[in-house]
Motif scaffolding. Sequence first.
Motif, short mmCIF file in Angstrom:
data_model
loop_
_atom_site.label_atom_id
_atom_site.label_comp_id
_atom_site.label_asym_id
_atom_site.label_seq_id
_atom_site.Cartn_x
_atom_site.Cartn_y
_atom_site.Cartn_z
N ILE A 8 0.85 -1.20 0.00
CA ILE A 8 0.00 0.00 0.00
C ILE A 8 0.88 1.24 0.00
CG2 ILE A 8 -1.83 1.26 1.20
CD1 ILE A 8 -2.39 -1.45 2.69
N PHE A 68 -6.96 7.03 2.93
CA PHE A 68 -7.34 5.75 2.34
C PHE A 68 -6.26 4.69 2.57
CE2 PHE A 68 -9.61 8.33 -1.20
CZ PHE A 68 -10.67 8.59 -0.36
N GLY A 69 -4.99 5.09 2.44
CA GLY A 69 -3.90 4.13 2.57
C GLY A 69 -3.83 3.53 3.95
N CYS A 113 -6.77 1.22 4.49
CA CYS A 113 -6.56 -0.05 3.78
C CYS A 113 -5.59 -0.94 4.54
CB CYS A 113 -6.04 0.20 2.37
SG CYS A 113 -7.30 0.78 1.21
N ILE A 117 -2.11 -1.66 -3.74
CA ILE A 117 -3.05 -0.55 -3.63
C ILE A 117 -2.26 0.72 -3.94
CG2 ILE A 117 -4.67 0.69 -2.15
CD1 ILE A 117 -5.11 -1.92 -0.64
N ASN A 151 -2.09 4.02 -4.09
CA ASN A 151 -2.90 5.05 -3.46
C ASN A 151 -2.23 6.41 -3.35
OD1 ASN A 151 -4.93 6.16 -1.37
ND2 ASN A 151 -3.04 6.07 -0.19
N LEU A 182 -6.07 4.09 -7.31
CA LEU A 182 -6.97 5.09 -6.73
C LEU A 182 -7.11 6.28 -7.67
CD1 LEU A 182 -8.56 5.21 -4.00
CD2 LEU A 182 -6.90 3.36 -4.22
N ILE A 218 -12.55 -1.28 -1.48
CA ILE A 218 -11.34 -1.84 -2.10
C ILE A 218 -11.17 -3.30 -1.71
CG2 ILE A 218 -8.82 -1.75 -2.04
CD1 ILE A 218 -9.12 1.34 -1.96
#
Length: 252
Positions: free
Chosen positions: A7, A14-15, A18, A85, A87, A138, A221
Motif C-alpha cells: 500500500i 485511504f492508505g 486499507c 493498492i 494510493n 486510486l 477496495i
Amino acid sequence: MNKIVLITGATAGFGEACARKFAASGYDVIITGRRLDRLERLTEELKAQYSVDVLPLRFDVRSRDAVLNAINELPDQWKRIDVLINNAGLAAGKDDFDKASLDDWDAMVDTNIKGFAYIAQSVAQLMIPRKKGHIINLGSVAAKQVYAQGNMYCATKHAVEALSQAMRIDLLPYHIKVTAVHPGAANTEFSTVRFKGDRIAADKVYDGMIPLVAADVAETIFYCTTLPDHVCINDLVITCTQQADCFYYDRK
C-alpha cells in the motif's frame, strides 16, 4: 502462508485505512510513505492488533530511483505481492487555470502520474512471472468529470483512468487484475492538504452532507479483492448518498 498487500501512501487517509482493513483480514502488509514516524507507529499497531508481518518502507514515489530501489531490494519473502493498492497521490491548490501555482502542478504530475506509474510497473514485474495479482489504482470522480478550478488535478486523475485501462490491456496475458476505484467527496487528510493546511476551508466542502470516510473506501477496495479469480471489477465509482457526481449534491 499469508497473502501480501503493498500500500502506497499508507500514513494517512485511504492508505492507512486499507492497511488496517487488510491486516485485520490476515494479510501481511508492506506500507510505504514519506513520514517515518507514522510508518513506525502504524507498523507497531498492526503487528500488535492483528499478529501479521509488516514491512515499512520510507520513500517518495516521485523519485524513480527510490521506487525502483525499494521494490527491487525487497527481501525474497516479500516479493510475492498479491495486491498493490496504488494510493499515493494529492491535490494541491484549487485555483483558476491562469492563477494556479506551477509548483502545485509539478507536485501533482510527479506524484499522481509519474510516481503512480513507477510503482505500478515495478510491482507488475513481480506479478508477471506468477501470472497472478491484483492492482488497485486510486482515481477520483475527477477522472470522470472536469470541474472549475480542478485543472491539473482533474488532468492527473484522467491520466490514472487512462493508465488503468492501459495496464488492464497490456497485463491481460498474465491474468493480472486491474481495478480503478474512483471516490467522490471523502473527508480525509487529503482535503486539508489541498487547502494548504486550512482545516476550516477543507471541512466547508462537506457542509450539509455526510461524506465518505477512509474506512468506507477501504471496505470497498477490500471487497474488490475478494471475488473469484475469474472476476474483476474494472472500474468503480463510489460516492456518499448525498452526491450524484462532481456537480450535484443534496446538502441538508
